[in-house]
Design an enzyme around this catalytic site. Structure first.
Site, mmCIF file in Angstrom:
data_model
loop_
_atom_site.group_PDB
_atom_site.id
_atom_site.type_symbol
_atom_site.label_atom_id
_atom_site.label_comp_id
_atom_site.label_asym_id
_atom_site.label_seq_id
_atom_site.Cartn_x
_atom_site.Cartn_y
_atom_site.Cartn_z
ATOM 1 N N HIS A 155 35.651 22.849 35.777
ATOM 2 C CA HIS A 155 34.354 23.549 35.713
ATOM 3 C C HIS A 155 34.368 24.821 36.564
ATOM 4 O O HIS A 155 33.320 25.258 37.039
ATOM 5 C CB HIS A 155 33.197 22.643 36.181
ATOM 6 C CG HIS A 155 33.245 21.264 35.631
ATOM 7 N ND1 HIS A 155 32.632 20.907 34.460
ATOM 8 C CD2 HIS A 155 33.868 20.145 36.087
ATOM 9 C CE1 HIS A 155 32.859 19.617 34.215
ATOM 10 N NE2 HIS A 155 33.616 19.141 35.179
ATOM 11 N N SER A 276 39.841 53.839 36.987
ATOM 12 C CA SER A 276 38.571 54.184 36.367
ATOM 13 C C SER A 276 38.427 55.698 36.385
ATOM 14 O O SER A 276 38.933 56.365 37.291
ATOM 15 C CB SER A 276 37.435 53.534 37.155
ATOM 16 O OG SER A 276 36.232 54.261 36.966
ATOM 17 N N LYS A 282 38.771 51.755 41.825
ATOM 18 C CA LYS A 282 39.046 50.703 40.843
ATOM 19 C C LYS A 282 40.521 50.554 40.486
ATOM 20 O O LYS A 282 41.256 51.531 40.384
ATOM 21 C CB LYS A 282 38.265 50.989 39.542
ATOM 22 C CG LYS A 282 36.791 50.717 39.631
ATOM 23 C CD LYS A 282 36.427 49.267 39.977
ATOM 24 C CE LYS A 282 36.500 48.368 38.777
ATOM 25 N NZ LYS A 282 35.456 48.632 37.800
ATOM 26 N N GLU A 289 42.808 42.160 29.824
ATOM 27 C CA GLU A 289 41.566 42.197 29.030
ATOM 28 C C GLU A 289 41.852 42.504 27.557
ATOM 29 O O GLU A 289 41.241 41.936 26.659
ATOM 30 C CB GLU A 289 40.607 43.242 29.608
ATOM 31 C CG GLU A 289 40.014 42.803 30.938
ATOM 32 C CD GLU A 289 39.224 43.925 31.599
ATOM 33 O OE1 GLU A 289 38.222 44.368 31.025
ATOM 34 O OE2 GLU A 289 39.626 44.361 32.692
#
Ligand code: ARG
Length: 459
Positions: A155, A276, A282, A289
């Site tokens: 979980h 970024s 970043k 992704e």
């Protein structure tokens, strides 16, 4: 003029010409198409259906066309609709009447079915190789992280102590199934539809066993209608690709989480992360992704073909020309994802102290505490309850289980002894989880050896 123009009184409309044509995408099966035609012509010659001279001319002509395609000297045309008719037209232009004999006892319906199987056989071998390479990366990383303690999750809550090795080897187990799943798929695909004709076989005295064996298939397909209309193998292949991508997407998701400031379990190599355009600080896990995102398109490829095939009456229908683009898209996507994902994992920096720090918080040794009492004779349910009370007390006082002094522990149960602190240490908790398949270093070593052998045996 169309190859099939005999029956027609009018030229094909230009829109239909383009609409109907598949050469823009099926040209990538040129080598398989030519291999199938060479096998067919060889069999026709051997069976006396065409003369030995025509057989030799066809084989020679097709070999030259193959070399010319590979040298970039050939331009295919939509006028000839697909790769099959393009090659045939090229051949006839080069060798005349002998070329027109090639299509005896054959149809594009069995031709395209054999081409796609041959093409998939080649790509399955390539993809299998890439999965095994990735598997080797995982096994090596696991080997050097057998004492890298981290929390195992259920979980997404810290649950029990494991090692990074154990976590990586879980993906190793998935990839192993991906390999054997592809092997099963290749084995079931290993029958040759050539000689099924358009749908109903042929009146010519062909030898289907011969073409099957010339092309390296184990047998001809058993039923001519099924031979031309079956695309189960492509659907099965796409489901193998979907399951593989599902595995990569789960791993990708974890990498994305592990790179976050909230986890900080790993840092991706600069070469495998991106920045970024506005936020100077970043460092983004774009590779992970994109792999996660591309899983969606591979699922789409599977659903496309399942939907194309749904309710199609026997035997061949032109709908089935829509089989190739999803198959090719899935192949391209998976072949792009596997090496980059594998290199990203190979080069990422593990931050073991952060993993261990996370393991030290969250009471992931609570089961071990209950097990300690159970081993001393307390019924596990009682041990579970007592440990739960201890955990609650710790949450109130801001301590961990191993920070409770022995006198406090003994006030709750006299079964607690000084050895409890060793039993609750993270390294001991992992080492003691030595049940078969567990995270103890002894067990991860066994898994590593087993996977190394698997990689060797399946190369
Ligand atoms: N280009 C076609 C395909 O990909 C080849 C088979 C065409 N057969 C036919 N009867 N029109 O499916």
């Amino acid at each position: 003029m169309k190859l099939w123009s005999g029956r027609f009184q009018k030229e094909t409309d230009a829109l239909v010409n383009d609409f109907n044509s598949s050469i823009a995408f099926d040209s990538r099966m040129y080598a398989e198409d030519i291999a199938g035609s060479i096998a067919h012509a060889t069999m026709l010659g051997e069976c006396g259906i065409i003369s030995p001279e025509d057989q030799a001319l066809i084989v020679q002509g097709l070999s030259e066309i193959l070399a010319d395609i590979e040298a970039g000297k050939i331009e295919f045309t939509a006028d000839n609709e697909d790769i099959h008719m393009n090659v045939e037209a090229l051949l006839t232009a080069r060798i005349g009447d002998a070329g027109k004999r090639l299509h005896t006892a054959r149809s594009r319906n069995d031709q395209v079915a054999v081409d796609l199987r041959l093409y998939l056989r080649k790509e399955i071998a390539a993809i299998k190789g890439m999965i095994l390479d990735f598997e080797a990366v995982l096994v090596n990383k696991a080997e050097s992280n057998q004492s890298t303690v981290m929390p195992g999750y259920t979980h997404l809550q810290r649950a029990q102590p494991i090692t990074l090795a154990q976590h990586l080897l879980a993906y190793g187990a998935m990839l192993k199934r991906d390999v054997t799943r592809l092997e099963d798929c290749a084995e079931r695909m290993n029958e040759c539809p050539l000689g099924s004709g358009a749908l109903a076989g042929t009146t010519h005295p062909i030898n289907r066993e011969r073409t099957a064996s010339l092309l390296g298939f184990c047998a001809p397909t058993a039923n001519s209608l099924d031979g031309v209309s079956d695309r189960d193998y492509a659907i099965e292949f796409l489901s193998c690709m979907s399951i593989l991508m599902m595995h990569l997407s789960r791993f990708a998701e974890e990498i994305i989480a592990w790179c976050s400031w909230e986890f900080k379990f790993v840092e991706l190599d600069d070469a495998y992360s991106t920045g970024s355009s506005i936020m100077p600080q970043k460092k983004n896990p774009d590779v992970a992704e994109l792999v996660r995102g591309k899983t969606g398109r591979v699922y789409g490829d599977l659903i496309s073909l399942l939907t194309v095939m749904k309710s199609l009456p026997l035997a061949y229908n032109k709908d089935m020309q829509e089989d190739k683009e999803p198959v090719f898209d899935a192949i391209d996507t998976v072949k792009m994802c596997l090496p980059v994902f594998s290199a990203m994992i190979d080069t990422m920096k593990i931050l073991p102290e952060n993993m261990r720090a996370a393991a030290n918080r969250g009471f992931i040794n609570a089961t071990d505490c209950a097990d300690y009492l159970a081993k001393k004779g307390m019924p596990f349910r009682d041990a579970y309850k007592i440990t739960g009370q201890l955990v609650y007390a710790c949450t109130q006082s801001g301590r961990t289980l191993e920070e409770i002094p022995l006198n406090e522990l003994r006030a709750i149960s006299p079964l607690f002894d000084a050895d409890v602190y060793e039993a609750l240490s993270m390294d001991a908790c992992v080492a003691q989880r030595s049940s078969y398949g567990g995270p103890s270093p002894a067990e991860t070593s066994r898994q590593i050896a087993m996977l190394r052998k698997f990689i060797e045996d399946h190369k």
